[in-house]
Enzyme design. Structure first.
Site, PDB file in Angstrom:
ATOM      1  N   VAL A   1       0.926  -4.502  -1.837  1.00 37.97           N
ATOM      2  CA  VAL A   1       0.721  -5.946  -1.803  1.00 37.97           C
ATOM      3  C   VAL A   1      -0.168  -6.392  -2.958  1.00 37.97           C
ATOM      4  O   VAL A   1       0.139  -7.338  -3.669  1.00 37.97           O
ATOM      5  CB  VAL A   1       0.059  -6.368  -0.463  1.00 37.97           C
ATOM      6  CG1 VAL A   1      -0.300  -7.846  -0.476  1.00 37.97           C
ATOM      7  CG2 VAL A   1       0.983  -6.068   0.694  1.00 37.97           C
TER       8      VAL A   1
ATOM      9  N   LYS B   1       5.086   3.526   7.105  1.00 36.28           N
ATOM     10  CA  LYS B   1       5.710   2.961   8.308  1.00 36.28           C
ATOM     11  C   LYS B   1       7.062   2.324   7.995  1.00 36.28           C
ATOM     12  O   LYS B   1       8.017   2.465   8.751  1.00 36.28           O
ATOM     13  CB  LYS B   1       4.775   1.917   8.935  1.00 36.28           C
ATOM     14  CG  LYS B   1       3.446   2.508   9.387  1.00 36.28           C
ATOM     15  CD  LYS B   1       2.473   1.445   9.848  1.00 36.28           C
ATOM     16  CE  LYS B   1       1.927   0.599   8.736  1.00 36.28           C
ATOM     17  NZ  LYS B   1       1.027   1.274   7.801  1.00 36.28           N
TER      18      LYS B   1
ATOM     19  N   GLY C   1       2.269  -4.283   3.670  1.00 36.51           N
ATOM     20  CA  GLY C   1       3.298  -4.113   2.642  1.00 36.51           C
ATOM     21  C   GLY C   1       4.041  -2.842   3.001  1.00 36.51           C
ATOM     22  O   GLY C   1       3.495  -1.761   2.868  1.00 36.51           O
ATOM     23  N   HIS C   2       5.241  -2.985   3.538  1.00 32.80           N
ATOM     24  CA  HIS C   2       6.014  -1.835   4.004  1.00 32.80           C
ATOM     25  C   HIS C   2       7.183  -1.591   3.047  1.00 32.80           C
ATOM     26  O   HIS C   2       8.080  -2.423   2.939  1.00 32.80           O
ATOM     27  CB  HIS C   2       6.513  -2.074   5.431  1.00 32.80           C
ATOM     28  CG  HIS C   2       5.389  -2.175   6.422  1.00 32.80           C
ATOM     29  ND1 HIS C   2       5.581  -2.413   7.756  1.00 32.80           N
ATOM     30  CD2 HIS C   2       4.044  -2.055   6.274  1.00 32.80           C
ATOM     31  CE1 HIS C   2       4.413  -2.437   8.377  1.00 32.80           C
ATOM     32  NE2 HIS C   2       3.462  -2.231   7.496  1.00 32.80           N
TER      33      HIS C   2
ATOM     34  N   GLY D   1      -3.754   2.770   6.990  1.00 34.15           N
ATOM     35  CA  GLY D   1      -2.619   1.990   6.505  1.00 34.15           C
ATOM     36  C   GLY D   1      -1.847   2.714   5.418  1.00 34.15           C
ATOM     37  O   GLY D   1      -2.268   3.777   4.937  1.00 34.15           O
TER      38      GLY D   1
ATOM     39  N   SER E   1       8.614  13.801   6.063  1.00 31.84           N
ATOM     40  CA  SER E   1       9.201  13.060   4.953  1.00 31.84           C
ATOM     41  C   SER E   1       8.784  13.721   3.648  1.00 31.84           C
ATOM     42  O   SER E   1       7.620  14.041   3.456  1.00 31.84           O
ATOM     43  CB  SER E   1       8.712  11.609   5.022  1.00 31.84           C
ATOM     44  OG  SER E   1       9.025  10.928   3.836  1.00 31.84           O
ATOM     45  N   VAL E   2       9.752  13.945   2.764  1.00 36.42           N
ATOM     46  CA  VAL E   2       9.464  14.645   1.503  1.00 36.42           C
ATOM     47  C   VAL E   2       9.826  13.805   0.274  1.00 36.42           C
ATOM     48  O   VAL E   2      10.031  14.327  -0.810  1.00 36.42           O
ATOM     49  CB  VAL E   2      10.182  16.016   1.452  1.00 36.42           C
ATOM     50  CG1 VAL E   2       9.586  16.967   2.470  1.00 36.42           C
ATOM     51  CG2 VAL E   2      11.687  15.868   1.673  1.00 36.42           C
TER      52      VAL E   2
ATOM     53  N   GLN F   1      -0.783  -1.927   9.268  1.00 28.87           N
ATOM     54  CA  GLN F   1      -2.089  -1.298   9.029  1.00 28.87           C
ATOM     55  C   GLN F   1      -2.118   0.091   9.700  1.00 28.87           C
ATOM     56  O   GLN F   1      -1.075   0.700   9.833  1.00 28.87           O
ATOM     57  CB  GLN F   1      -3.242  -2.185   9.533  1.00 28.87           C
ATOM     58  CG  GLN F   1      -3.462  -3.449   8.700  1.00 28.87           C
ATOM     59  CD  GLN F   1      -2.497  -4.563   9.015  1.00 28.87           C
ATOM     60  OE1 GLN F   1      -2.353  -4.970  10.145  1.00 28.87           O
ATOM     61  NE2 GLN F   1      -1.821  -5.066   8.020  1.00 28.87           N
TER      62      GLN F   1
ATOM     63  N   THR G   1      -7.230  -8.338   1.892  1.00 26.35           N
ATOM     64  CA  THR G   1      -6.079  -8.611   1.031  1.00 26.35           C
ATOM     65  C   THR G   1      -6.035 -10.087   0.618  1.00 26.35           C
ATOM     66  O   THR G   1      -5.132 -10.488  -0.108  1.00 26.35           O
ATOM     67  CB  THR G   1      -4.763  -8.248   1.753  1.00 26.35           C
ATOM     68  OG1 THR G   1      -4.708  -9.020   2.959  1.00 26.35           O
ATOM     69  CG2 THR G   1      -4.695  -6.764   2.097  1.00 26.35           C
TER      70      THR G   1
HETATM   71  P1  GDP Z   1       3.490   1.386   4.879  1.00 23.22           P
HETATM   72  O1  GDP Z   1       2.614   0.210   4.610  1.00 23.22           O
HETATM   73  O2  GDP Z   1       2.969   2.259   5.949  1.00 23.22           O
HETATM   74  O3  GDP Z   1       4.922   1.010   5.125  1.00 23.22           O
HETATM   75  O4  GDP Z   1       3.469   2.260   3.543  1.00 23.22           O
HETATM   76  P2  GDP Z   1       3.586   1.695   2.032  1.00 23.22           P
HETATM   77  O5  GDP Z   1       4.975   1.278   1.801  1.00 23.22           O
HETATM   78  O6  GDP Z   1       2.518   0.708   1.759  1.00 23.22           O
HETATM   79  O7  GDP Z   1       3.185   2.986   1.202  1.00 23.22           O
HETATM   80  C1  GDP Z   1       3.895   4.178   1.309  1.00 23.22           C
HETATM   81  C2  GDP Z   1       4.422   4.537  -0.087  1.00 23.22           C
HETATM   82  O8  GDP Z   1       4.831   5.889  -0.100  1.00 23.22           O
HETATM   83  C3  GDP Z   1       5.630   3.741  -0.498  1.00 23.22           C
HETATM   84  O9  GDP Z   1       5.612   3.549  -1.886  1.00 23.22           O
HETATM   85  C4  GDP Z   1       6.794   4.652  -0.097  1.00 23.22           C
HETATM   86  O10 GDP Z   1       7.948   4.418  -0.860  1.00 23.22           O
HETATM   87  C5  GDP Z   1       6.218   5.995  -0.403  1.00 23.22           C
HETATM   88  N1  GDP Z   1       6.699   7.108   0.440  1.00 23.22           N
HETATM   89  C6  GDP Z   1       7.017   7.077   1.764  1.00 23.22           C
HETATM   90  N2  GDP Z   1       7.286   8.309   2.214  1.00 23.22           N
HETATM   91  C7  GDP Z   1       7.137   9.145   1.154  1.00 23.22           C
HETATM   92  C8  GDP Z   1       7.248  10.566   0.996  1.00 23.22           C
HETATM   93  O11 GDP Z   1       7.513  11.311   1.920  1.00 23.22           O
HETATM   94  N3  GDP Z   1       6.995  11.064  -0.263  1.00 23.22           N
HETATM   95  C9  GDP Z   1       6.668  10.260  -1.310  1.00 23.22           C
HETATM   96  N4  GDP Z   1       6.438  10.842  -2.477  1.00 23.22           N
HETATM   97  N5  GDP Z   1       6.543   8.939  -1.183  1.00 23.22           N
HETATM   98  C10 GDP Z   1       6.763   8.380   0.032  1.00 23.22           C
HETATM   99  P1  IMO Z   2       0.090  -1.743   5.800  1.00 15.49           P
HETATM  100  O1  IMO Z   2       0.792  -2.353   6.990  1.00 15.49           O
HETATM  101  C1  IMO Z   2      -3.671  -0.701   3.883  1.00 15.49           C
HETATM  102  C2  IMO Z   2      -7.072  -3.365   4.600  1.00 15.49           C
HETATM  103  C3  IMO Z   2      -7.585  -4.179   3.428  1.00 15.49           C
HETATM  104  C4  IMO Z   2      -9.037  -4.333   3.802  1.00 15.49           C
HETATM  105  C5  IMO Z   2      -8.983  -4.475   5.311  1.00 15.49           C
HETATM  106  C6  IMO Z   2      -9.014  -5.917   5.793  1.00 15.49           C
HETATM  107  O2  IMO Z   2       0.845  -1.896   4.533  1.00 15.49           O
HETATM  108  O3  IMO Z   2      -0.310  -0.345   6.093  1.00 15.49           O
HETATM  109  P2  IMO Z   2      -7.288  -7.938   5.794  1.00 15.49           P
HETATM  110  O4  IMO Z   2      -6.529  -8.570   4.673  1.00 15.49           O
HETATM  111  O5  IMO Z   2      -6.444  -7.395   6.878  1.00 15.49           O
HETATM  112  O6  IMO Z   2      -8.391  -8.813   6.318  1.00 15.49           O
HETATM  113  O7  IMO Z   2      -8.052  -6.677   5.105  1.00 15.49           O
HETATM  114  O8  IMO Z   2      -7.782  -3.862   5.725  1.00 15.49           O
HETATM  115  N1  IMO Z   2      -5.625  -3.537   4.879  1.00 15.49           N
HETATM  116  C7  IMO Z   2      -4.703  -2.608   4.600  1.00 15.49           C
HETATM  117  N2  IMO Z   2      -4.814  -1.411   3.982  1.00 15.49           N
HETATM  118  N3  IMO Z   2      -2.484  -1.104   4.382  1.00 15.49           N
HETATM  119  C8  IMO Z   2      -2.360  -2.293   5.015  1.00 15.49           C
HETATM  120  O9  IMO Z   2      -1.217  -2.657   5.627  1.00 15.49           O
HETATM  121  C9  IMO Z   2      -3.491  -3.122   5.120  1.00 15.49           C
HETATM  122  N4  IMO Z   2      -3.729  -4.328   5.654  1.00 15.49           N
HETATM  123  C10 IMO Z   2      -5.036  -4.574   5.510  1.00 15.49           C
HETATM  124  O10 IMO Z   2      -7.424  -3.488   2.218  1.00 15.49           O
HETATM  125  O11 IMO Z   2      -9.728  -3.137   3.514  1.00 15.49           O
HETATM  126 MG    MG Z   3       1.574  -0.714   3.039  1.00 17.77          MG
END
Ligand code: GDP
Ligand code: IMO
Ligand code: MG
Length: 422
Positions: A300, A17, A41-42, A13, A411-412, A224, A130
């Site tokens: 999140v 994304k 949390g995207h 996760g 991505s940078v 995830q 979570t």
């Molecule tokens: P997701 O759940 O897969 O959408 O990812 P999250 O948003 O939870 O976590 C990714 C984090 O990395 C976020 O804070 C983004 O703003 C940040 N991010 C994404 N791409 C890059 C990158 O290429 N470089 C850096 N430094 N940060 C990034």
């Molecule tokens: P995104 O979409 C990272 C992890 C939780 C826990 C396990 C089970 O932002 O990548 P749950 O609440 O689903 O029963 O938790 O999965 N987990 C994640 N870890 N990114 C996520 O979503 C996650 N969604 C759940 O931390 O270990």
């Molecule tokens: Mg996330």
């Protein structure tokens, strides 16, 4: 006939994304979530704006996009309402741009309590959930007790709600010493249901297949990551849905023959939040650096993410299960100052070298690393692949050679603009 393309996470996760979907949306009319719920949390960054999306697909900010919450998703009316209100404050006409599947299951306030009670009862063996009620809601779905969005339209919806709540209250009474009060949350939940009644509830499988038949470009957005998949992840430390590509078929009602490109996202290193095995985890200064420079704290829950080197054994496993056709590498900029970058290419288990992801990751597993010279420069301003330093290209090309899949996007930085499409 167009096919449905997929973007999903290949690790545990938080691969990025949200950013990738936001970057790719100009090429798609429809963005659809197929599993998970507000455990996701995207993050999206553009200009001076930042958002964290939980249930709403990451296409919502692009003009003219249609965003679908598919049948495989579990929805918390409180969290979704809050999210939609925030987005509409930005002048986005959310009611026009979003459709909710009638078959998407609803997270009840008591589902959240059951999640908390179950985790508390597990003690040290907790999943590190979570606490959004994800597990209990999917359990009610497969246990054939759940409430779905379509039920909101039924006259006896409140009776159905109360019946399921009563079942949960009974279950909660078995958790000795677990105290809870849902009065306030339940009030917000009812308000959320009322607010969401103003949205369009659809048989999203029909909508999605109609779009496919009409050659409309659709992107499925995973939540995830593949290593958190309920079947193929590091069970039991996983989430409760199929996060892998097959989840697109069941979570949107799309036939496997209609899946097109599968974009697999990975970080140039690895992170994990919550409990469970993580073979390449670093407990040293380097792990701390990755967390600090990469701002590796949950979007999140705010929990610090565990950090480690890239794990090609796990990545190749995910590429196989997902049928990845193109890789997307994120956050390599975080390692700009590293002298050395390591990648696990095999594991040593009881002294024997294995190159496949094992049934169980135990304490006697030790990663076998290949070392690379760091690129030691700021790559954040690079916009063409040719302009990357040689050391960086060596790293990328090694990953391509090992996985057999091209790295199509790099991505940078967190912003939309900090993206190199090859
Ligand atoms: P997701 O759940 O897969 O959408 O990812 P999250 O948003 O939870 O976590 C990714 C984090 O990395 C976020 O804070 C983004 O703003 C940040 N991010 C994404 N791409 C890059 C990158 O290429 N470089 C850096 N430094 N940060 C990034
Ligand atoms: P995104 O979409 C990272 C992890 C939780 C826990 C396990 C089970 O932002 O990548 P749950 O609440 O689903 O029963 O938790 O999965 N987990 C994640 N870890 N990114 C996520 O979503 C996650 N969604 C759940 O931390 O270990
Ligand atoms: Mg996330």
């Amino acid at each position: 006939m167009k096919k449905i393309d997929v973007v999903l996470g290949l690790q545990w996760g938080d691969e990025g994304k949200g950013k990738v979907v936001d970057v790719l949306t100009p090429n798609y009319k429809v963005i659809a979530r197929f599993q998970g719920g507000p455990n996701a949390g995207h993050s999206l960054h553009f200009g001076d704006k930042s958002f964290v999306l939980r249930t709403v697909p990451s296409g919502i900010f692009r003009d003219g996009s249609i965003n679908i919450i598919g049948n495989g998703v579990v929805v918390d009316p409180v969290s979704l309402t809050e999210e939609l209100r925030n987005i509409s404050e930005q002048g986005i006409p959310v009611k026009e741009k979003m459709l909710i599947s009638k078959k998407a299951h609803i997270i009840l306030p008591t589902h959240r309590m059951l999640d908390a009670a179950s985790e508390a009862a597990k003690g040290k063996a907790k999943i590190g959930s979570t606490l959004k009620g994800i597990g209990p809601t999917y359990m009610d779905k497969t246990g054939r007790n759940g409430l779905r969005f379509g039920d909101v339209l039924a006259e006896d919806f409140i009776d159905r709600y109360n019946a399921l709540k009563a079942k949960h209250v009974e279950m909660l009474s078995h958790y000795e010493g677990f105290e809870y009060d849902i009065t306030e949350y339940e009030q917000s939940w009812m308000e959320g249901i009322e607010y969401l009644r103003g949205f369009t509830f659809v048989d999203s499988e029909h909508e999605v297949n109609k779009f496919i038949d009409e050659d409309v470009a659709i992107l499925a957005e995973g939540a995830q990551g593949s290593m958190l998949d309920v079947d193929f992840g590091t069970y039991p430390f996983v989430t409760s849905s199929n996060t892998v590509c097959a989840g697109v078929c069941t979570g949107l009602g799309v036939a496997p023959t209609k899946v097109g490109d599968v974009y697999g996202i990975f970080k140039a290193y690895c992170t994990r939040v919550g409990s469970g095995p993580f073979p390449t985890e670093l407990f040293d200064e380097t792990g701390e650096e990755l967390r600090r420079i990469g701002h590796e704290f949950g979007a999140v829950t705010g929990r610090p993410r565990r950090c480690g080197w890239l794990d090609l054994v796990a990545l190749k496993y995910a590429v196989m299960i997902d049928g990845v056709t193109g890789l997307i590498m994120m956050k390599s900029d975080v390692m700009n100052d590293f002298d050395t970058v390591k990648v696990a290419t095999a594991y040593k288990i009881n002294g024997e070298v294995v190159d496949h992801f094992p049934y169980e990751v135990t304490d006697n597993l030790e990663p076998v690393y290949t070392e690379f010279k760091g690129w030691k420069c700021d790559i954040c301003k690079v916009r063409r692949y040719e302009d990357f330093p040689a050391e960086f290209k060596t790293y990328v090309e090694f990953i391509e050679q090992q996985t057999g899949v091209p790295v199509k996007i790099i991505s940078v930085g967190p912003d939309r603009a900090e993206t190199i499409i090859r």
